[in-house]
Design a protein around this motif. Structure first.
Motif, PDB file in Angstrom:
ATOM      1  N   THR A 150       0.809  -1.215   0.000  1.00  0.00           N
ATOM      2  CA  THR A 150       0.000   0.000   0.000  1.00  0.00           C
ATOM      3  C   THR A 150       0.845   1.269   0.000  1.00  0.00           C
ATOM      4  O   THR A 150       0.527   2.245  -0.684  1.00  0.00           O
ATOM      5  N   GLY A 151       1.943   1.263   0.756  1.00  0.00           N
ATOM      6  CA  GLY A 151       2.709   2.487   0.926  1.00  0.00           C
ATOM      7  C   GLY A 151       3.839   2.703  -0.053  1.00  0.00           C
ATOM      8  O   GLY A 151       4.498   3.757   0.001  1.00  0.00           O
ATOM      9  N   ILE A 152       4.091   1.769  -0.955  1.00  0.00           N
ATOM     10  CA  ILE A 152       5.239   1.910  -1.855  1.00  0.00           C
ATOM     11  C   ILE A 152       5.053   3.119  -2.772  1.00  0.00           C
ATOM     12  O   ILE A 152       3.937   3.443  -3.180  1.00  0.00           O
ATOM     13  N   ARG A 153       6.151   3.802  -3.082  1.00  0.00           N
ATOM     14  CA  ARG A 153       6.118   5.015  -3.889  1.00  0.00           C
ATOM     15  C   ARG A 153       7.103   4.924  -5.053  1.00  0.00           C
ATOM     16  O   ARG A 153       7.980   4.067  -5.086  1.00  0.00           O
ATOM     17  N   ASP A 154       6.965   5.845  -6.016  1.00  0.00           N
ATOM     18  CA  ASP A 154       7.812   5.808  -7.205  1.00  0.00           C
ATOM     19  C   ASP A 154       9.216   6.309  -6.889  1.00  0.00           C
ATOM     20  O   ASP A 154       9.491   6.851  -5.812  1.00  0.00           O
ATOM     21  N   LEU A 155      10.116   6.122  -7.843  1.00  0.00           N
ATOM     22  CA  LEU A 155      11.529   6.442  -7.636  1.00  0.00           C
ATOM     23  C   LEU A 155      11.734   7.911  -7.299  1.00  0.00           C
ATOM     24  O   LEU A 155      12.516   8.249  -6.402  1.00  0.00           O
ATOM     25  N   LYS A 156      11.051   8.799  -7.979  1.00  0.00           N
ATOM     26  CA  LYS A 156      11.211  10.235  -7.731  1.00  0.00           C
ATOM     27  C   LYS A 156      10.879  10.569  -6.282  1.00  0.00           C
ATOM     28  O   LYS A 156      11.600  11.333  -5.620  1.00  0.00           O
ATOM     29  N   THR A 157       9.791  10.010  -5.778  1.00  0.00           N
ATOM     30  CA  THR A 157       9.386  10.263  -4.390  1.00  0.00           C
ATOM     31  C   THR A 157      10.412   9.706  -3.418  1.00  0.00           C
ATOM     32  O   THR A 157      10.776  10.356  -2.423  1.00  0.00           O
ATOM     33  N   LEU A 158      10.899   8.500  -3.689  1.00  0.00           N
ATOM     34  CA  LEU A 158      11.873   7.879  -2.797  1.00  0.00           C
ATOM     35  C   LEU A 158      13.185   8.657  -2.783  1.00  0.00           C
ATOM     36  O   LEU A 158      13.781   8.860  -1.709  1.00  0.00           O
ATOM     37  N   LEU A 159      13.632   9.106  -3.938  1.00  0.00           N
ATOM     38  CA  LEU A 159      14.888   9.865  -3.997  1.00  0.00           C
ATOM     39  C   LEU A 159      14.747  11.216  -3.293  1.00  0.00           C
ATOM     40  O   LEU A 159      15.691  11.690  -2.641  1.00  0.00           O
ATOM     41  N   ALA A 160      13.577  11.846  -3.421  1.00  0.00           N
ATOM     42  CA  ALA A 160      13.340  13.103  -2.719  1.00  0.00           C
ATOM     43  C   ALA A 160      13.370  12.887  -1.206  1.00  0.00           C
ATOM     44  O   ALA A 160      13.923  13.705  -0.452  1.00  0.00           O
ATOM     45  N   PHE A 161      12.803  11.789  -0.764  1.00  0.00           N
ATOM     46  CA  PHE A 161      12.807  11.437   0.657  1.00  0.00           C
ATOM     47  C   PHE A 161      14.241  11.226   1.147  1.00  0.00           C
ATOM     48  O   PHE A 161      14.636  11.746   2.199  1.00  0.00           O
ATOM     49  N   ILE A 162      15.032  10.492   0.377  1.00  0.00           N
ATOM     50  CA  ILE A 162      16.433  10.251   0.742  1.00  0.00           C
ATOM     51  C   ILE A 162      17.193  11.567   0.837  1.00  0.00           C
ATOM     52  O   ILE A 162      18.023  11.764   1.737  1.00  0.00           O
ATOM     53  N   GLY A 163      16.894  12.479  -0.085  1.00  0.00           N
ATOM     54  CA  GLY A 163      17.596  13.756  -0.119  1.00  0.00           C
ATOM     55  C   GLY A 163      17.360  14.628   1.098  1.00  0.00           C
ATOM     56  O   GLY A 163      18.188  15.484   1.432  1.00  0.00           O
ATOM     57  N   THR A 164      16.249  14.422   1.769  1.00  0.00           N
ATOM     58  CA  THR A 164      15.915  15.249   2.936  1.00  0.00           C
ATOM     59  C   THR A 164      15.997  14.480   4.258  1.00  0.00           C
ATOM     60  O   THR A 164      15.686  15.042   5.313  1.00  0.00           O
ATOM     61  N   HIS A 165      16.397  13.224   4.194  1.00  0.00           N
ATOM     62  CA  HIS A 165      16.490  12.402   5.397  1.00  0.00           C
ATOM     63  C   HIS A 165      17.840  11.680   5.401  1.00  0.00           C
ATOM     64  O   HIS A 165      17.972  10.582   4.851  1.00  0.00           O
ATOM     65  N   PRO A 166      18.857  12.278   6.013  1.00  0.00           N
ATOM     66  CA  PRO A 166      20.180  11.631   6.064  1.00  0.00           C
ATOM     67  C   PRO A 166      20.098  10.284   6.785  1.00  0.00           C
ATOM     68  O   PRO A 166      19.331  10.108   7.729  1.00  0.00           O
ATOM     69  N   LEU A 167      20.914   9.347   6.324  1.00  0.00           N
ATOM     70  CA  LEU A 167      20.934   8.016   6.912  1.00  0.00           C
ATOM     71  C   LEU A 167      22.375   7.634   7.218  1.00  0.00           C
ATOM     72  O   LEU A 167      23.250   7.724   6.356  1.00  0.00           O
ATOM     73  N   GLU A 168      22.623   7.196   8.444  1.00  0.00           N
ATOM     74  CA  GLU A 168      23.980   6.910   8.897  1.00  0.00           C
ATOM     75  C   GLU A 168      24.527   5.631   8.269  1.00  0.00           C
ATOM     76  O   GLU A 168      23.864   4.609   8.219  1.00  0.00           O
ATOM     77  N   ILE A 169      25.759   5.712   7.774  1.00  0.00           N
ATOM     78  CA  ILE A 169      26.516   4.554   7.290  1.00  0.00           C
ATOM     79  C   ILE A 169      27.747   4.395   8.201  1.00  0.00           C
ATOM     80  O   ILE A 169      28.494   5.351   8.420  1.00  0.00           O
ATOM     81  N   ARG A 170      27.947   3.207   8.733  1.00  0.00           N
ATOM     82  CA  ARG A 170      29.119   2.936   9.574  1.00  0.00           C
ATOM     83  C   ARG A 170      29.934   1.813   8.955  1.00  0.00           C
ATOM     84  O   ARG A 170      29.514   0.662   8.919  1.00  0.00           O
ATOM     85  N   TYR A 171      31.115   2.158   8.454  1.00  0.00           N
ATOM     86  CA  TYR A 171      31.964   1.186   7.768  1.00  0.00           C
ATOM     87  C   TYR A 171      32.705   0.309   8.771  1.00  0.00           C
ATOM     88  O   TYR A 171      33.179   0.767   9.807  1.00  0.00           O
ATOM     89  N   THR A 172      32.814  -0.977   8.430  1.00  0.00           N
ATOM     90  CA  THR A 172      33.617  -1.907   9.224  1.00  0.00           C
ATOM     91  C   THR A 172      34.776  -2.458   8.405  1.00  0.00           C
ATOM     92  O   THR A 172      35.621  -3.166   8.930  1.00  0.00           O
ATOM     93  N   GLY A 173      34.825  -2.134   7.137  1.00  0.00           N
ATOM     94  CA  GLY A 173      35.927  -2.560   6.273  1.00  0.00           C
ATOM     95  C   GLY A 173      35.786  -1.917   4.921  1.00  0.00           C
ATOM     96  O   GLY A 173      34.687  -1.780   4.397  1.00  0.00           O
ATOM     97  N   LYS A 174      36.898  -1.478   4.320  1.00  0.00           N
ATOM     98  CA  LYS A 174      36.825  -0.804   3.022  1.00  0.00           C
ATOM     99  C   LYS A 174      38.157  -0.916   2.310  1.00  0.00           C
ATOM    100  O   LYS A 174      39.205  -0.854   2.964  1.00  0.00           O
TER     101      LYS A 174
END
Length: 317
Positions: free
Chosen positions: A293-317
């Protein structure tokens, strides 16, 4: 097509909210009883299509009213259903009881899923897709394992198709007996933490990922529920959190993550970008009742990502 998705579709019968359920031969009023679509492969297919990818679904569909409902919903979402096989066996169903806190109980009738075999797959479709996504592993007893799923993954990988798999719970307890033949032919494997723990025999998330990498998987993404996910390849490993959004219920959250992640793969995104897109898709699904029910199109998802930072924690690179 972008994705060839193979696996199970279900009709979900959702009752909400349920509390103190017991058999007393009396009726109890609830807020809602909903008829929704479900099943890993259907969720993947519909979510991928709504996000904006071209998707073909392959599986068995009942010829009853539930099968007709599945065909209608998937077609409306833009999924190509022309390669399904209709069966006189009743379509599969899942009865989902949800309490006021969002906890769920599931009652499952497999129906046509028990009939599906590799012979139901038109092999010419492999040369038309970019990604082969196998869903519903352990719910397809005549397809799972070496002679069905693993053989198809091997054929796909040999002709340059990207391969991916998500799984369910194994009611037989065989787990790796069924999955081990598939690992060498998987580019992406996306189990939940609970599933990965039972497969790898450890509670350590990073050790789980190492188990699958040693088996031949190229990239492992372990879904950690409200803690996000852990991603590991031979070159890179990191934890990623999840978005803080209001949770209505979590049915289909993992399937939405897979759809978002593969949408990132199709766009040649980095592993970090793919994980963020998966997390965004999942975050939208859990804000509504129903797996899609709640799934959205790519444009909406990318806009959401752009305004909601998400933490990445590396353990190896």
């Amino acid at each position: 097509m972008d994705v060839l998705c193979i696996g199970e579709t279900l009709v979900d019968i959702i009752t909400h909210p349920v509390s103190n359920t017991f058999f007393n031969n009396d009726s109890t009023n609830v807020q809602e009883i909903l008829l929704k679509t479900g099943g890993d492969a259907l969720n993947n297919s519909v979510d991928l299509a709504v996000i904006g990818n071209s998707v073909t679904y392959v599986g068995r569909i009942g010829s009853d009213v539930c099968g007709n409902y599945i065909m209608d919903i998937c077609t409306r979402a833009g999924v190509d259903m022309s390669h399904t096989i209709r069966s006189e066996t009743p379509h599969g169903k899942m009865n989902i009881l949800i309490d006021e806190e969002g906890n769920r109980a599931f009652y499952y009738f497999p129906g046509v899923s028990r009939e599906f075999t590799s012979a139901d797959v038109d092999l010419s479709l492999l040369r038309q897709c970019k990604i082969l996504q196998l869903s519903s592993t352990f719910h397809l007893p005549n397809f799972d394992g070496a002679n069905g799923a693993a053989s198809l993954l091997k054929m796909a990988q040999e002709i340059g198709v990207i391969t991916s798999m998500d799984v369910t719970k194994d009611p037989t307890g065989r787990w790796n007996e069924i999955l081990s033949p598939c690992y060498p032919y998987l580019d992406y494997f996306l189990p939940s933490e609970e599933q990965a723990m039972l497969l790898a025999g450890t509670e350590d998330v990073e050790a789980m990922a190492d188990f699958f990498l040693k088996g031949g998987v190229k990239c492992v993404v372990i879904k950690l529920g409200s803690r996000g996910c852990f991603c590991k390849t031979a070159q890179l490993s990191f934890y990623c959190g999840c978005y803080d959004v209001p949770v209505v219920e979590t049915t289909g959250a993992g399937d939405a993550f897979v759809a978002g992640f593969l949408s990132g793969v199709l766009r040649n995104g980095s592993m970090e970008d793919c994980v963020r897109l998966g997390a965004a898709a999942s975050a939208h699904v859990i804000q509504c009742v129903g797996a899609n029910t709640g799934i959205r199109d790519l444009k909406t998802l990318l806009a959401f990502i752009g305004t909601h930072p998400l933490e990445i924690r590396y353990t190896g690179k």
